[in-house]
Design an enzyme around this catalytic site. Structure first.
Site, PDB file in Angstrom:
ATOM      1  N   ASP A  71       0.832  -1.204   0.000  1.00  0.00           N
ATOM      2  CA  ASP A  71       0.000   0.000   0.000  1.00  0.00           C
ATOM      3  C   ASP A  71       0.869   1.258   0.000  1.00  0.00           C
ATOM      4  O   ASP A  71       1.986   1.251   0.507  1.00  0.00           O
ATOM      5  CB  ASP A  71      -0.927  -0.024   1.233  1.00  0.00           C
ATOM      6  CG  ASP A  71      -2.144   0.864   1.057  1.00  0.00           C
ATOM      7  OD1 ASP A  71      -2.353   1.382  -0.065  1.00  0.00           O
ATOM      8  OD2 ASP A  71      -2.882   1.056   2.041  1.00  0.00           O
ATOM      9  N   HIS A 103       2.853   2.828  -8.870  1.00  0.00           N
ATOM     10  CA  HIS A 103       2.656   1.402  -9.133  1.00  0.00           C
ATOM     11  C   HIS A 103       3.874   0.826  -9.865  1.00  0.00           C
ATOM     12  O   HIS A 103       4.348  -0.262  -9.551  1.00  0.00           O
ATOM     13  CB  HIS A 103       1.394   1.170  -9.978  1.00  0.00           C
ATOM     14  CG  HIS A 103       0.125   1.617  -9.309  1.00  0.00           C
ATOM     15  ND1 HIS A 103      -0.134   1.366  -7.989  1.00  0.00           N
ATOM     16  CD2 HIS A 103      -0.957   2.299  -9.774  1.00  0.00           C
ATOM     17  CE1 HIS A 103      -1.329   1.863  -7.667  1.00  0.00           C
ATOM     18  NE2 HIS A 103      -1.847   2.451  -8.739  1.00  0.00           N
ATOM     19  N   LEU A 128      10.437 -21.502  -4.099  1.00  0.00           N
ATOM     20  CA  LEU A 128       9.517 -20.525  -3.502  1.00  0.00           C
ATOM     21  C   LEU A 128       8.199 -20.527  -4.268  1.00  0.00           C
ATOM     22  O   LEU A 128       8.203 -20.559  -5.502  1.00  0.00           O
ATOM     23  CB  LEU A 128      10.143 -19.115  -3.586  1.00  0.00           C
ATOM     24  CG  LEU A 128       9.225 -17.923  -3.276  1.00  0.00           C
ATOM     25  CD1 LEU A 128       8.926 -17.836  -1.778  1.00  0.00           C
ATOM     26  CD2 LEU A 128       9.862 -16.606  -3.732  1.00  0.00           C
TER      27      LEU A 128
END
Ligand code: IPE
Ligand code: IPE
Ligand code: MG
Length: 241
Positions: free
Chosen positions: A17, A34, A128
């Protein structure tokens, strides 16, 4: 900072955020935030590979985020499409399995095809598991799971029996996160201290870490600080130690 490897979380999840504010602070459009946020995703992913953390997930786009301007939504979709394509090779090199979870029906066909391509291509990687939650909301996930249970219950006597005898842990199998361990640690950047409809069921016993740092500024150092704090937490699960 030394991190003791036996106290690392198995699954770290991040509510990224503050991208818009980061850009605005620099006199730029929100989308610039972004774009820079992608670098943070990369940095944290690399660190997880280095540390041997097995699951890393990101809240990339919530159901509620569809309510943003067409321009911003369009940019985010385009950015996800481009980033997924670019990262494919890196995922293969580092043994990363890529997974997208959420209401895929709302995504455009081009993005869905790219997601399927990278998910299939990386499906055998084991170092992962990297999860992007796109068009996701915790309430949607629970409701969607419930509908599947009902569907089974009405379609056969066995399904009905199964639904009647369902245990809490059996319900996990109906959520989009089936097979993925619940997040041990949920990090949220930018100073906001709320879940914003994220992992409502799965986050029941997660540890939370909130930082004022805006997502595009959250890099390895900040990530390691979160892991260090997590290592010092006492997880009691309602019991007395
Ligand atoms: C997080 O940053 C990214 C998404 C929700 C897609 P924001 O876009 O929410 O940035 P702020 O919170 O407005 O600064
Ligand atoms: C939460 O951030 C959603 C994502 C990070 C994808 P928002 O910025 O959309 O959440 P609110 O509006 O502050 O709750
Ligand atoms: Mg925000």
């Amino acid at each position: 900072m030394e991190l003791s490897t036996n106290k690392l979380p198995v699954h770290v999840s991040i509510i990224m955020d503050g991208n818009g504010r980061w850009a605005q602070e620099r006199g730029k459009e929100r989308v610039y935030g972004h774009l820079n946020g992608v670098e943070s995703v990369r940095a944290v992913t690399e660190e997880c590979v280095n540390l041997g953390i097995k699951y890393l997930s990101f809240y990339a786009f919530s159901e509620e985020n569809w309510g943003r301007s067409e321009e911003e939504v369009g940019y985010l979709m385009k950015l996800m499409l481009e980033s997924i394509g670019k990262e494919f090779e890196v995922f293969m090199k580092n043994g990363v399995r890529f997974v997208v979870l959420g209401n895929r029906e709302r995504l455009n066909p081009t993005l869905n095809a790219a997601i399927d391509n990278v998910m299939e291509g990386t499906s055998h990687n084991t170092a992962l598991t990297f999860i992007l939650f796109i068009s996701y909301s915790g309430k949607w996930d629970i409701m969607h799971a419930l509908k599947k249970v009902v569907e089974e219950a009405v379609s056969s006597p066995e399904g009905l029996e199964k639904a009647r005898n369902m245990k809490l842990e059996d319900f996990d199998d109906y959520l989009v996160t089936a097979g993925i361990p619940d997040p041990d640690l949920i990090i949220r950047t930018s100073g906001e201290q709320r879940l914003s409809n994220y992992l409502l069921w799965q986050g029941a016993y997660s540890e939370f870490y909130f930082t004022d740092v805006l997502w595009p500024d959250f890099r390895k150092e900040e990530f390691r600080a979160a892991l260090a704090e997590y290592a010092g937490r006492d997880r009691r699960y309602g019991k007395v130690k």
